[in-house]
Design an enzyme around this catalytic site. Structure first.
Site, PDB file in Angstrom:
ATOM      1  N   CYS A  93       1.070  -1.193  -0.052  1.00 30.09           N
ATOM      2  CA  CYS A  93      -0.157  -0.195   0.205  1.00 30.09           C
ATOM      3  C   CYS A  93       0.763   1.335  -0.386  1.00 30.09           C
ATOM      4  CB  CYS A  93      -0.984   0.063   0.931  1.00 30.09           C
ATOM      5  SG  CYS A  93      -2.759   1.042   1.100  1.00 30.09           S
ATOM      6  N   HIS A 190      -3.628  -6.577   1.541  1.00 31.50           N
ATOM      7  CA  HIS A 190      -3.211  -6.564   3.181  1.00 31.50           C
ATOM      8  C   HIS A 190      -3.306  -7.722   3.259  1.00 31.50           C
ATOM      9  CE1 HIS A 190      -2.557  -2.320   3.283  1.00 31.50           C
ATOM     10  NE2 HIS A 190      -3.568  -2.140   2.860  1.00 31.50           N
TER      11      HIS A 190
END
Length: 190
Positions: A93, A190
């Site tokens: 991210c 994630h």
């Protein structure tokens, strides 16, 4: 046997969605297999050495990334050396964005990255959130959770990590997710 040296970059600042779980998973698997390892961290103001065997950095909020981005510039050459030596690097991210060329914030400010990946990211007003599944010819299907408003564009020569089966990926419409360069991976999973 020499222990595997794991480096976790900015764990105190880049752990917004529990990305520390990647380190827990990795170290648990090593312990189960009786693989010797050393866990090291580096944050703002710390110097890096050239002897790590695996590098990880998680995600963070856009505002918090500014201080990390400045410090990351001081570590850029060492991280590029690790890439050239084929050291596995996993960035998730916000880290994925900062390992690119630059990130343009919602306010239009440009945060320079370290250019390890040939990508650029721009904040949008659209939030790409939910479960994601991608497919990669080497790793097969990968499953994760994405929550980002940055759209990441792969520039000339950059290879996506995988093709999106479900979810968004790099942008709302790209049909690709992440980037892979040598042994380094940038991803929104994630």
């Amino acid at each position: 046997m020499k222990p595997i040296k794991i480096l976790h970059l900015y764990p105190d600042r880049m752990n917004i969605y529990g990305d520390f779980g990647n380190i827990i998973s990795l170290t648990n698997r090593m312990e189960w297999r009786k693989v010797s390892f050393e866990y090291h961290t580096s944050s703002i103001g710390n110097k890096l050495s050239l002897d790590y065997d695996l590098i990880f950095m998680g995600g963070g909020q856009d505002k918090g990334q500014i201080a990390v981005a400045k410090d990351l510039q001081t570590k850029s050459s060492v991280l590029h050396d690790h890439l050239m030596r084929d050291v596995p690097i996993l960035t998730i991210c916000g880290a994925y964005q900062l390992f690119g060329k630059y990130f343009i914030t919602a306010e239009g400010n440009e945060i320079p990255g370290i250019g390890l990946f040939n990508v650029v990211t721009k904040a949008t007003e659209y939030r790409m959130i939910g479960n994601i599944v991608i497919s990669n010819d080497i790793f097969g299907e990968m499953v994760g959770f994405e929550n980002h408003s940055g759209e990441t564009e792969l520039l000339h020569g950059a290879s996506p990590l995988g093709r999106v089966i479900k979810g968004y990926g790099n942008t709302k419409t790209s049909n690709y997710e992440g980037v892979i360069e040598k042994n380094a991976i940038g991803t929104y999973l994630h």
